[in-house]
Design a protein around this motif. Sequence first.
Motif, PDB file in Angstrom:
ATOM      1  N   ALA A 156       0.000 -19.892  28.850  1.00 20.00           N
ATOM      2  CA  ALA A 156       0.718 -18.492  29.028  1.00 20.00           C
ATOM      3  C   ALA A 156       0.895 -17.381  28.170  1.00 20.00           C
ATOM      4  CB  ALA A 156       2.164 -19.009  29.616  1.00 20.00           C
ATOM      5  N   LEU A 157       0.683 -17.284  27.156  1.00 21.67           N
ATOM      6  CA  LEU A 157       0.620 -17.303  25.478  1.00 21.67           C
ATOM      7  C   LEU A 157      -0.121 -15.275  25.682  1.00 21.67           C
ATOM      8  CD1 LEU A 157       1.046 -17.701  22.351  1.00 21.67           C
ATOM      9  CD2 LEU A 157      -1.691 -17.820  22.333  1.00 21.67           C
ATOM     10  N   LEU A 158      -0.345 -15.146  26.351  1.00 21.10           N
ATOM     11  CA  LEU A 158      -0.959 -13.185  26.708  1.00 21.10           C
ATOM     12  C   LEU A 158      -0.260 -12.790  27.428  1.00 21.10           C
ATOM     13  CD1 LEU A 158      -5.553 -13.927  27.633  1.00 21.10           C
ATOM     14  CD2 LEU A 158      -4.043 -14.175  24.818  1.00 21.10           C
ATOM     15  N   HIS A 159       0.141 -13.861  28.345  1.00 22.38           N
ATOM     16  CA  HIS A 159       1.799 -12.581  28.546  1.00 22.38           C
ATOM     17  C   HIS A 159       2.720 -12.359  27.663  1.00 22.38           C
ATOM     18  CE1 HIS A 159       3.674 -10.545  32.046  1.00 22.38           C
ATOM     19  NE2 HIS A 159       3.048 -11.133  33.436  1.00 22.38           N
ATOM     20  N   VAL A 160       2.118 -10.879  26.504  1.00 28.93           N
ATOM     21  CA  VAL A 160       3.239 -10.747  25.938  1.00 28.93           C
ATOM     22  C   VAL A 160       4.422  -9.832  26.360  1.00 28.93           C
ATOM     23  CG1 VAL A 160       2.845  -8.948  24.094  1.00 28.93           C
ATOM     24  CG2 VAL A 160       0.893 -10.504  24.089  1.00 28.93           C
TER      25      VAL A 160
ATOM     26  N   GLU B 220       6.150 -20.503  36.334  1.00 26.30           N
ATOM     27  CA  GLU B 220       6.312 -21.543  35.645  1.00 26.30           C
ATOM     28  C   GLU B 220       5.976 -21.432  34.050  1.00 26.30           C
ATOM     29  OE1 GLU B 220       6.291 -26.739  36.043  1.00 26.30           O
ATOM     30  OE2 GLU B 220       5.669 -25.236  37.173  1.00 26.30           O
ATOM     31  N   ALA B 221       4.191 -21.626  34.368  1.00 30.51           N
ATOM     32  CA  ALA B 221       3.800 -21.068  33.016  1.00 30.51           C
ATOM     33  C   ALA B 221       4.710 -20.659  32.029  1.00 30.51           C
ATOM     34  CB  ALA B 221       2.179 -20.867  33.192  1.00 30.51           C
ATOM     35  N   ALA B 222       5.153 -19.706  32.529  1.00 30.65           N
ATOM     36  CA  ALA B 222       5.393 -18.278  31.364  1.00 30.65           C
ATOM     37  C   ALA B 222       7.024 -18.467  31.329  1.00 30.65           C
ATOM     38  CB  ALA B 222       6.188 -17.218  32.701  1.00 30.65           C
ATOM     39  N   ALA B 223       7.906 -19.141  32.368  1.00 32.85           N
ATOM     40  CA  ALA B 223       9.286 -20.253  32.224  1.00 32.85           C
ATOM     41  C   ALA B 223       8.970 -20.707  30.782  1.00 32.85           C
ATOM     42  CB  ALA B 223       9.892 -20.800  33.273  1.00 32.85           C
ATOM     43  N   ILE B 224       8.027 -22.092  30.871  1.00 37.55           N
ATOM     44  CA  ILE B 224       8.028 -22.799  29.650  1.00 37.55           C
ATOM     45  C   ILE B 224       7.709 -22.506  28.960  1.00 37.55           C
ATOM     46  CG2 ILE B 224       5.862 -25.231  29.025  1.00 37.55           C
ATOM     47  CD1 ILE B 224       5.945 -25.344  32.470  1.00 37.55           C
ATOM     48  N   PHE B 225       6.826 -21.438  28.690  1.00 41.10           N
ATOM     49  CA  PHE B 225       6.244 -20.520  27.090  1.00 41.10           C
ATOM     50  C   PHE B 225       7.501 -20.384  26.537  1.00 41.10           C
ATOM     51  CE2 PHE B 225       5.356 -17.062  24.692  1.00 41.10           C
ATOM     52  CZ  PHE B 225       4.223 -17.661  23.809  1.00 41.10           C
ATOM     53  N   ASN B 226       8.417 -20.118  27.540  1.00 38.55           N
ATOM     54  CA  ASN B 226       9.731 -18.935  27.212  1.00 38.55           C
ATOM     55  C   ASN B 226      10.541 -20.032  26.400  1.00 38.55           C
ATOM     56  OD1 ASN B 226       9.142 -15.084  27.215  1.00 38.55           O
ATOM     57  ND2 ASN B 226       8.482 -16.275  28.278  1.00 38.55           N
ATOM     58  N   SER B 227      11.157 -20.595  27.413  1.00 37.35           N
ATOM     59  CA  SER B 227      12.204 -21.034  27.081  1.00 37.35           C
ATOM     60  C   SER B 227      11.392 -21.948  25.501  1.00 37.35           C
ATOM     61  CB  SER B 227      12.401 -22.916  28.132  1.00 37.35           C
ATOM     62  OG  SER B 227      13.064 -22.607  29.081  1.00 37.35           O
ATOM     63  N   ALA B 228      10.263 -22.951  25.341  1.00 40.49           N
ATOM     64  CA  ALA B 228       9.884 -23.227  24.158  1.00 40.49           C
ATOM     65  C   ALA B 228       9.945 -22.571  22.853  1.00 40.49           C
ATOM     66  CB  ALA B 228       8.095 -23.933  24.508  1.00 40.49           C
TER      67      ALA B 228
END
Length: 341
Positions: A66-70, A132-140
């Motif tokens: 999800a890293l690239l969704h800056v 979900e991937a964006a949620a995981i990335f932003n939470s972490a």
Amino acid sequence: MGLLARLRKEWFIIGIVLVILSAKLQPSVGVKGGPLKPEITIAYVAVSLIFFNSGLSLKTEELTSALLHVRLHLFVQSFTLIFFPLAVWLLLQVLTLTAIDQWLLKGLQTVSCMPPPVSSAVILTKAVGGNEAAAIFNSAFGSFLGIVVTPLLLLLFLGSSSSVPFTSIFSQLFMTVVVPLILGQVCRGFLREFLERRRPPFSAISSAVLLMIIYTTFCDTFSNPNIELDPTSLLLVVFIIFSIQVSFMLLTFGVSTRSGSGFSPADTVAIMFCSTHKSLTLGIPMLKIVFEGYEHLSLISVPLLIYHPAQILLGSILVPTIRSWMASRQKGIKLSILQPI
């Protein structure tokens, strides 16, 4: 759902009530210097265990996807760690003129400084079918940012009320938060197959340790006869917390769905939950470190203890409505694509 199943599902909320009651009945057990020795077992061992457990449970490979969704990440982190604290600070300039307990109001400010949680926002986003991937990335990622940013925000808005110097606060944060978190990620690299096969109850372990921290925090409060909690102030703070959550969810929804925002309906769901949820698991240990030895610590902690179940309750109630909205939006997008030009 049967009573036993309901109790099992809500065991953590029930646990919070039980440990506070236990602290009220026998505060001498968990006070500083008492049988539990919280100045060692809680301040170092318990806090380190929570963050080691977090590092062990975070799936690094899912975060990188999800890293690239800056733009989405920038929106969530800016809202959570810049807009949220400033908005609450402005609100408190008005609320301080009322009769609401000043320490509960300070607690509202501490809530605003917290990073997003690593669990509830992801669970609710997944339940709706959002990104979900964006949620995981932003939470972490928010949790990692929070290690540095949250103490700075707490000291900026509230000041350090303890005798612990600024450098000591961050050295303790480094040793009990950063190091265990990194060690957890390193160990995950070696134990990945075992962890994925056995699926240890990471969330339950952190929650159980967190109950110990809450217990000792309230033991300190109830052992001090000069501290009293005003019921009217408490009810008003509960109302304010729900109002803040509803207002900010509507605000993030409105901004992320406006024309030209570039966010999909699935992105909007992740934004709504990640931007408005606050971490109890990271928050209580950080408050314990930054305000160590401060007699009003537990009163300051109360709004965060309320905010945690409130965000889960409100989110759970809204899941069917948000799921229906997202489904209709996605259906509309598909139809517009299929229509001939």
